[in-house]
Design an enzyme around this catalytic site. Structure first.
Site, mmCIF file in Angstrom:
data_model
loop_
_atom_site.group_PDB
_atom_site.id
_atom_site.type_symbol
_atom_site.label_atom_id
_atom_site.label_comp_id
_atom_site.label_asym_id
_atom_site.label_seq_id
_atom_site.Cartn_x
_atom_site.Cartn_y
_atom_site.Cartn_z
ATOM 1 N N GLN A 1 0.833 -1.211 0.000
ATOM 2 C CA GLN A 1 0.000 0.000 0.000
ATOM 3 C C GLN A 1 0.866 1.259 0.000
ATOM 4 O O GLN A 1 0.407 2.335 -0.347
ATOM 5 C CB GLN A 1 -0.911 0.016 1.233
ATOM 6 N N ARG B 1 -9.516 -0.197 7.133
ATOM 7 C CA ARG B 1 -10.444 0.767 6.530
ATOM 8 C C ARG B 1 -10.821 1.835 7.548
ATOM 9 O O ARG B 1 -11.991 2.065 7.855
ATOM 10 C CB ARG B 1 -11.689 0.067 6.022
ATOM 11 N N CYS B 2 -9.787 2.480 8.044
ATOM 12 C CA CYS B 2 -9.963 3.401 9.167
ATOM 13 C C CYS B 2 -8.744 4.291 9.200
ATOM 14 O O CYS B 2 -7.694 3.924 8.709
ATOM 15 C CB CYS B 2 -10.075 2.565 10.436
ATOM 16 N N GLU C 1 -13.224 5.187 4.019
ATOM 17 C CA GLU C 1 -13.375 4.498 5.308
ATOM 18 C C GLU C 1 -14.639 4.836 6.058
ATOM 19 O O GLU C 1 -15.026 4.130 6.982
ATOM 20 C CB GLU C 1 -12.206 4.895 6.197
#
Ligand code: CDP
Length: 806
Positions: free
Chosen positions: A237, A384-385, A760
Site C-alpha cells: 500500500q 479501513r480506518c 473508510e
C-alpha cells in the site's frame, strides 16, 4: 460561433471531470481477468518460499533441526534466525519504533509465528519442507487477555525488553507495557464529572478483527548480484516506505532498490507494514542469486499479518439532566500483540483515537491509552480506518446511546442537542483537533426524514407492545450513528512515519498532442484511482479524462509518497494533483497570452481553453497550448508542459455522516435480519459519485461483517480459533443487506478542490450503527451493553440472560 459549436457546458460534460459518474477504467482489465497481480509475476529461475510456523503461542525453542526439510526433493535451502544473524537481519524495526523478530529467535511469542523459511523449486515442495522442519519447544505460560497483561506474575512476553524502563513512547510501567498516551484536560474532565447530574460508565470492547483482503500479502524479490540491485514486487500500500525501510534494514542503497506494486486485490491496512515474508524473500534471493516468491496462505494472513482494533475502552460520559453532555473520560487498554508493529504516525502511538469526542460539542474531555504486549500476532493497522478512528467512533456512538437511554431521551434527539453547530466551524474540539467544516444538523435531519424516523419509532413501540403480549417473538431495533472522521494524514507538523513527513505527491506530464500521464506516490488497491485522479485533471486542465494515464506503484517513476491508507489519497494526493495542474495551467496561460498577443490578465479560463476577455472567439485550447509548449514557447521560457507537486496539507479533513439502520431480532434463535440501512455521507466535493457509492457499499459490507460476526478469537492457550473463512465471517452477496445511500456536500475550506476522503467512512460509521440497532432492540428491557460481534449465539445469550426464553 455557429449553432453547432458546443457550449461550455457541453464541452465540460465530454471531459468526464469531477462530478461525473465515469465508469472505472481499471475494470476493463479486471473484469476480463487481465489484471496483473503479484501471483501473475513469474521470473526466470524463480524459487518459492514458505514458512514453518509455531504451533505454540508461547514457547522456548530448544533446537531446530532442518535436516529432514532439506532432504525434501526440490528444497534448495532452509533459513532460520541463526542464518539471518549472519547478515544482521534476525530482527527488524517496526513502524511503531519497536523491534520484531523476522524468524523466531530463542522463543516464539504467538501462534503461527514464523520459525524457518524453506526455499524450493515449487510452492508445494516449499510447503512440504516447511512441514518437516523439526522444532523442539518448551511451552511457556500464555496470556492472550490484555486486561491481565500488566498484572503481577503475568507471563513476560518480551524478554528482550525486560530491563528497559523506557520505550519508543516514554516510560514503561510493567514488563508487558508498551506505552501510555493521553490527550485532553484531565482536571477539566474530572470537574465536569464532579458536577454532573447524570453519568454513565461502560466497558466498550472492540474485538480483534482482521482486514482479510481477498488477495493475501505476497512478494517476489529479485536481487541482481552483478548490479547490486534489488527489485521487489509486492502487495504494498506504501511502496516508497517499503523502499526506504528496505534500504535501512538491508543496507542496500535506496537508489538500488526498485519497488513495484502491481494490481492489488484489496488492502484495508493489511498491506502497509513490513513482514517477515518480505525480508526472508530478499535474503533468500541474495543467497541463492535467483528470484524468490512468497505467497501468504489464508490461514497465515488471518493469523499473522496485521490485525486491527483490540481496543478495550472504559468509557464515561457526564451530562445535565436535560441532555447536554458536559464531560467525557476514557481509559483504554490497547492490545498490540507480541511486537508493537502498529502502523501509526510516530507521534501518535494510539493513532488519532482522540477524535473520540466525535461530532459533539463537549466542553471537557480526557483520554488515556495504555498499550500492552500479549501472546497474539502483531499489527494494529487501520482496517479501513484512519488510525484508530473506528475504535473512537464506536466508543462514542455506543456511549451516546447508553446515555440517552439513562436520560430517557430519544437517541437521535439527544445527538441533535449535542452536535457541533454549523456556525461553530472551524471548530476546535476539547482534544485540540480543528474540524474544518460541517453541517451536522442538516445531515441528521435529512437522514431522519428520509427513513421517516418518527414512524419507525411508532412501529417499534407497537412491536414491543405485541412482544409483551406474546404475539410475536421478534424485537425491532433502530440504530443511529453520527460520526466524524479525521482523514488525510497528514500535516507534516503532526504526522510522520519513521521521521518521513506525511506529505504526498503528483507529477503530471502533458504530451505534445494534448494527452498526458500523472504519476503518484499513492497506490490503489481497488479504490479506482486510475479513474478519479484523471477526473481531477480533466476538470483542472480541460483535457478529457480518457486522455490521461494514471500510474502508481513504481518507486522508480513515481515521485516520493507515503502511500494509500487512512483515506488519505484524495485529501493529500488529490490535492497534489490539483496543485500540479495549476502550475501547468499557469504556464499554459503564459503561452496562450504570447500566442494571442495579449497580456496574461486579459485571458479567462473556459472549461478547456483560455479565451480573451470580452472576445470569446479568440482562444487557445489546452490541446493547442500543449502543442505550442513543445515548439512555440515565448522567448526565454523553458519548453515542455509538466509539473510536480508535493502537498503538505495544512490540516486533516473531517468527513462525516449520519447512518440509520433497522434490524429485526428473533429472540428464540438470535438471528438478526437487517431490514433497512440508510447511509448519508458528506465527503465534501464529490469527484466520482458512482465510485463513492461503491466505496460506501464495500465499507458498509465490512461494517456489517465486523458488527455481526467477525472476531479473531484466541482460546486460553493462545490458539487462534478463527484463522480461516470457515470460522471468520466474510459475508457474501447472500448475507449482505441492501444499502440506501445519500449525501450532503460541505466542501473542505483548505483543500484545493474542497474534497475530503470517503473510503473508510462507512466502516467507521456503520459498525456503531449496527451495534446500536441490536442494543436498541433490547433497550426497553435492559440497560446492559451487548458486546460485538452480534452473532446468533451472543444475541441468543443476551435474550437468555434477560429471561426471554421462558
Ligand atoms: O485513500 P483511499 O483511496 O483509500 O480513499 P479516498 O481518498 O477516500 O478515495 C477512495 C475513492 O473515492 C477514490 O477513487 C477517490 O477518488 C473517490 N473519492 C471521490 O470520488 N470523491 C471524494 N470526495 C473522495 C473520494
Amino acid at each position: 460561433m455557429n449553432d453547432m459549436t458546443p457550449t461550455s457546458a457541453e464541452r465540460a460534460v465530454k471531459l468526464e471531470g469531477m462530478g461525473c459518474k465515469r465508469k472505472r477504467v481499471e475494470d476493463i482489465r479486471f473484469t476480463q481477468g487481465k489484471g496483473n497481480y503479484v501471483d501473475d509475476i513469474k521470473l526466470p529461475g524463480m524459487l518459492y518460499g514458505d514458512f514453518n510456523r509455531s504451533p505454540h503461542a508461547h514457547a522456548r525453542i530448544k533446537k531446530i533441526d532442518t535436516a529432514k526439510a532439506s532432504a525434501v526433493p526440490g528444497v534448495v535451502a532452509v533459513i532460520t534466525a541463526e542464518t539471518l544473524k549472519t547478515v544482521n537481519l534476525a530482527w527488524m524495526p517496526t513502524l511503531a519504533g519497536d523491534v520484531q523478530m523476522v524468524l523466531a529467535d530463542g522463543k516464539v511469542l504467538f501462534q503461527n509465528q514464523e520459525v524457518a523459511f524453506v526455499i524450493a523449486e515449487t510452492r508445494e515442495a516449499a510447503a512440504d519442507g516447511a512441514d518437516l522442519v523439526e522444532v523442539d519447544y518448551e511451552p511457556l505460560p500464555v496470556n492472550v487477555d490484555p486486561m491481565k497483561a500488566m498484572t503481577v506474575g503475568a507471563p513476560m512476553i518480551r524478554e528482550d525488553l525486560k530491563d528497559k524502563t523506557e520505550g519508543a513512547h516514554g516510560k514503561r510501567k510493567h514488563y508487558n507495557h508498551i506505552f501510555s498516551w493521553q490527550s485532553g484536560d484531565k482536571a477539566a474532565a474530572d470537574a465536569a464529572f464532579a458536577k454532573a447530574d447524570v453519568t454513565i460508565r461502560e466497558m466498550i470492547s472492540y474485538p480483534r478483527v482482521h482486514p482479510c483482503p481477498l488477495e493475501t500479502c505476497q512478494c517476489v524479490a529479485s536481487f541482481d548480484k552483478i548490479k547490486g540491485e534489488l527489485t521487489l514486487y509486492g502487495t504494498f500500500q506504501a511502496p516508497h516506505v517499503i523502499r526506504t525501510v528496505g534500504s535501512l534494514i538491508s543496507k542496500i542503497p535506496e537508489h538500488k532498490i526498485h519497488v513495484i506494486a502491481p494490481d492489488i486485490g484489496g488492502g484495508f491496512g493489511n498491506k502497509v507494514g513490513a513482514y517477515s515474508g518480505y525480508i526472508c524473500s530478499i535474503v533468500a534471493s541474495i543467497v541463492t542469486g535467483v528470484p524468490i516468491k512468497w505467497t501468504e496462505s489464508r490461514i497465515d494472513n488471518l493469523s499473522t499479518t496485521a490485525f486491527a482494533r483490540d481496543f478495550h475502552m472504559d468509557m464515561e460520559l457526564a451530562a445535565t439532566k436535560d441532555g447536554k453532555v458536559t464531560g467525557l473520560r476514557c481509559y483504554t487498554i490497547a492490545d498490540h500483540g507480541a511486537f508493537d508493529a502498529c502502523a501509526n504516525a510516530t507521534k501518535w502511538p494510539a493513532g488519532l483515537f482522540s477524535i473520540i469526542s466525535g461530532s459533539y460539542d463537549f466542553p471537557a474531555a480526557h483520554c488515556l491509552v495504555d498499550g500492552v504486549y500479549t501472546n497474539k500476532a502483531p499489527g494494529g493497522v487501520a482496517y479501513r480506518c484512519s488510525f484508530r478512528v473506528t475504535e473512537a467512533a464506536y466508543a462514542i456512538e455506543r456511549a451516546m446511546d447508553i446515555m440517552a437511554q439513562k436520560l430517557g431521551m430519544d437517541c437521535a434527539e439527544f445527538r441533535m442537542k449535542n452536535l457541533i453547530r454549523r456556525e461553530q466551524f472551524p471548530y476546535t474540539s476539547a482534544f485540540g483537533w480543528q474540524y474544518d467544516s460541517g453541517d451536522y444538523q442538516t445531515a441528521l435531519t435529512k437522514a431522519m426524514e428520509s427513513v421517516n424516523y418518527k414512524k419507525l419509532r411508532e412501529e417499534q413501540k407497537a412491536k414491543r407492545d405485541a412482544f409483551r403480549r406474546g404475539e410475536t417473538r421478534e424485537l425491532m431495533g433502530i440504530g443511529v450513528s453520527f460520526f466524524t472522521e479525521i482523514v488525510g494524514a497528514g500535516p507534516s507538523r503532526a504526522c510522520d512515519i519513521l521521521g518521513i513527513a506525511m506529505f504526498d505527491s503528483a507529477e503530471i506530464r502533458i504530451h505534445p498532442t494534448g494527452s498526458g500521464i500523472c504519476r503518484l506516490g499513492t497506490k490503489s488497491q481497488g479504490q479506482g484511482h486510475e479513474t478519479t485522479y484523471a477526473q481531477i485533471i480533466a476538470s483542472e486542465l480541460g483535457i478529457a479524462a480518457d486522455n490521461i494515464m494514471i500510474e502508481e506503484g513504481n518507486t522508480d517513476t513515481a515521485p516520493y509518497g507515503l502511500g494509500t491508507y487512512g483515506s488519505r489519497s484524495t485529501p493529500v494526493s488529490g490535492a497534489a494533483t490539483a496543485m500540479a495542474c495549476r502550475k501547468i495551467k499557469a504556464k499554459a496561460q503564459m503561452i496562450a497570452a504570447y500566442m494571442l498577443e495579449v497580456h496574461d490578465d486579459d485571458l479567462e479560463w473556459d472549461v478547456d481553453r483560455f479565451r480573451v476577455r470580452g472576445n470569446p472567439e479568440r482562444f487557445k485550447t489546452m490541446t493547442e497550448l500543449a502543442w505550442a509548449a513543445y515548439h512555440e514557447v515565448p522567448p526565454g521560457m523553458e519548453p515542455g508542459l509538466e509539473a510536480i507537486n508535493y502537498y503538505d496539507p495544512p490540516n486533516f479533513t473531517f468527513p462525516f455522516g449520519a447512518y440509520i439502520g433497522v434490524v429485526d431480532v428473533d429472540v428464540d434463535t438470535g438471528q438478526i435480519k437487517v431490514r433497512r440501512f440508510y447511509a448519508l455521507d458528506d465527503c465534501g466535493t464529490r469527484i466520482n459519485p458512482m465510485i463513492i457509492e461503491g466505496q460506501i457499499h464495500g465499507g458498509l459490507t465490512e461494517a456489517f461483517a465486523i458488527a455481526m460476526g467477525q472476531e479473531i478469537h484466541y482460546d486460553d492457550d493462545g490458539n487462534v480459533t478463527t484463522a480461516s473463512f470457515m470460522d471468520y465471517f466474510l459475508p457474501t452477496a447472500v448475507e449482505t443487506p441492501h444499502w440506501e445511500t445519500d449525501w450532503t456536500t460541505t466542501p473542505s475550506p483548505h483543500h484545493p478542490i474542497g474534497a475530503k476522503g470517503v473510503g473508510e467512512s462507512p466502516n467507521v460509521g456503520g459498525v456503531p450503527c449496527f451495534s446500536n440497532a441490536v442494543n436498541d432492540a433490547f433497550a426497553f428491557l435492559s440497560s446492559t451493553h451487548i458486546q460485538m460481534p452480534h452473532d446468533n449465539w451472543r444475541t441468543w445469550t443476551a435474550a437468555e440472560k434477560l429471561g426471554l426464553h421462558g
